[in-house]
Design an enzyme around this catalytic site. Structure first.
Site, short mmCIF file in Angstrom:
data_model
loop_
_atom_site.label_atom_id
_atom_site.label_comp_id
_atom_site.label_asym_id
_atom_site.label_seq_id
_atom_site.Cartn_x
_atom_site.Cartn_y
_atom_site.Cartn_z
N SER A 97 94.95 21.38 29.96
CA SER A 97 95.68 21.38 31.66
C SER A 97 96.16 19.66 31.11
O SER A 97 96.33 18.93 30.75
CB SER A 97 94.94 21.30 32.33
OG SER A 97 95.54 20.21 33.71
N ASP A 235 100.90 16.84 34.95
CA ASP A 235 100.39 16.70 34.33
C ASP A 235 100.67 18.55 33.21
O ASP A 235 102.37 18.62 33.46
CB ASP A 235 98.29 17.51 34.42
CG ASP A 235 98.52 18.71 35.28
OD1 ASP A 235 99.88 20.06 35.71
OD2 ASP A 235 97.45 18.90 35.14
N ASP A 237 100.38 21.23 32.21
CA ASP A 237 100.59 22.41 32.71
C ASP A 237 101.16 22.90 33.63
O ASP A 237 101.25 23.56 34.45
CB ASP A 237 98.98 23.62 32.07
CG ASP A 237 98.11 23.77 33.44
OD1 ASP A 237 97.55 21.61 33.53
OD2 ASP A 237 97.76 23.80 34.32
N ASP A 239 100.87 22.12 36.68
CA ASP A 239 99.94 22.49 38.27
C ASP A 239 99.86 21.16 39.68
O ASP A 239 99.65 21.58 40.31
CB ASP A 239 98.77 23.57 38.22
CG ASP A 239 97.60 22.90 37.36
OD1 ASP A 239 97.71 22.16 37.02
OD2 ASP A 239 96.21 22.96 37.76
MG MG Z 1 96.56 21.54 35.39
#
Ligand code: MG
Length: 453
Positions: A97, A235, A237, A239
């Site tokens: 992440s 961020d 990844d 999400d």
């Molecule tokens: Mg993330």
């Protein structure tokens, strides 16, 4: 128990905690957890170690008898979407992440694309420790490569009509997983897209993958110097989403959640919004506008999903800009979040700052102090005694609501620290409450240390 899992998934330094042996054994453990059959979607972010971990995970899964859909480099919401929509029994996302490049991690998803609940993580950890069962030579799993990006994109474009107006948007993917899809989707929806840090690169040469105001200085400058309508920062990844308004000012995660929610839920009757006890009062204002209600849970994405499954809801999210649209994916989706904010601006013809100004302004303070893990519960008990007359909310830590403000005292789930957040209408009041809370935490730590020494 080896305490492999943190609050959600596994994360650690590459080739120290997170190495190929770990991934191989976890793959075998997951295959055993799934009774050595079924299909698992596996995806990864652009970290330098991600392919290494992916190969080992895939090997573990097929050696345990599971088939694997290799979806390649994708954002976390695309992996979640794949687990759900491509008839998988589980999903594995290889990502750390927002952590620095030397980290990596693994998150596990169920057949509905929701993160594994704590109980399933614990079972997986037990199987990992025992060692998973291997399949016979003629029952090994098979692998298949799938273009999940195009399936996700197609589904999103079917769900969301083109924006009413062409907005100029700068998209900063941190050289993370969002790079491979986020700019393309916004372009197809009718934005004039300019990309920043949107070539996948596991060294994160442009900025660190956590979209903090300090890390996204280039985006702020780019928005004003190029006269863009807004900036989008994901961020690592994708999400989560943070927004920069047309003046180059950062819109906090709470407000991103609120604005995206107001747009997404505009046609629902009495929507039920699930969030945590640490999210801003701005969500109550958003719910009021929508004629809906806010339900507050413990902190963490799995807690939001748990509440959704138990009592239903229309939207869920956290103060860090991660929003779950349950009838889309059961995972925080930074791409859908950005789409909702842009749609809101395009539909109403308002600037991002005008939209943000439709909600009251709040000031927050976040403070922390060291607290050894083994003392956390005792400190919390001590604080409960101290604040008993204030009727605190004990959903997660202690949340004390006072007139027009609140503060929360809670131990970190992952680090040896104790935190205090406060929120009020002025900086002075937020500071005063955070100091008051922090003082009580420090006193309680001292009391507990004396008692246990
Ligand atoms: Mg993330």
């Amino acid at each position: 128990m080896a305490d492999l899992f943190g609050t959600f998934g596994i994360r650690g330094l590459v080739n120290e905690k997170v190495d190929s042996e770990l991934a191989l054994k976890l793959g075998q453990a997951l295959a055993t957890h799934l009774n050595g059959e079924g299909k698992v979607a596996v995806g990864y972010d652009p970290r330098t170690s991600s392919e290494m971990i992916e190969h080992a995970m895939v090997s573990g899964l097929i050696s345990g008898g599971c088939d694997v859909l290799r979806v390649g480099m994708v954002p976390t919401p695309v992996l979640s979407f794949s687990a759900n929509h491509l008839s998988c029994d589980a999903g594995v996302m290889i990502t750390a992440s927002h952590n620095p490049p030397e980290y990596n991690g693994l998150k596990f998803w169920d057949e509905e694309g929701a993160g594994f609940v704590r109980e399933r993580e614990e079972e997986l950890e037990n199987l990992y420790e025992k060692g998973g069962e291997l399949a016979d030579w003629n029952e090994l799993g098979e692998t298949e490569k799938v273009n999940a990006l195009s399936k996700y994109k197609k589904a999103l474009l079917e769900k969301i009509p083109k924006f009413d107006k062409e907005l100029k948007v700068i998209v900063d993917c941190a050289n993370g997983a969002g790079s491979v899809i986020a700019p393309h989707i916004l372009r197809e929806l009718g934005c004039k897209v300019i990309t920043l840090n949107s070539q996948p690169d596991g060294h994160f040469p442009g900025r660190m993958p956590e979209p903090t105001p300090e890390n996204i200085g280039d985006l702020k400058k780019a928005v004003t110097s190029m006269g863009a309508d807004l900036g989008i920062a994901h961020d690592g990844d994708a999400d989560r989403t943070i927004i920069v308004n047309e003046k180059g000012e950062v819109i906090s995660g709470d407000r991103v959640f609120a604005l995206a929610g107001i747009n997404y839920l505009k046609d629902r009757n009495n929507p039920r919004i699930i969030t945590t006890v640490a999210t801003s009062m701005v969500m109550d204002d958003a719910a009021e506008k929508l004629g809906g209600e806010v339900v507050r849970t413990k902190v963490g994405e799995p807690e939001l999903v748990r509440e959704y499954r138990k009592n239903g809801g229309d939207l869920a999210g956290e103060e860090n800009g991660g929003v779950i649209f349950p009838d889309w994916t059961m995972c925080r989706d930074g791409i859908m979040t950005a789409v909702q904010i842009i749609d809101y601006a395009a539909r109403t013809g308002k600037t991002i700052s005008e939209l943000s100004n439709t909600l009251p302004e709040y000031k927050q303070r976040k403070k922390k102090t060291d607290c050894p893990n083994h003392l956390k519960q005792k400190v919390l008990d001590e604080l409960s005694k101290k604040f008993a007359d204030k009727n605190p909310d004990t959903t997660d830590g202690l949340r004390i609501d006072v007139e027009d403000a609140w503060y929360i005292l809670r131990p970190s789930g992952t680090e040896p620290i104790f935190r205090c957040f406060s929120e009020a209408k002025t900086d002075e009041r937020a500071e005063e409450l955070a100091n008051k809370g922090m003082e009580a935490v420090k006193e309680s730590i001292e009391t507990v240390k004396k008692e246990t020494s």
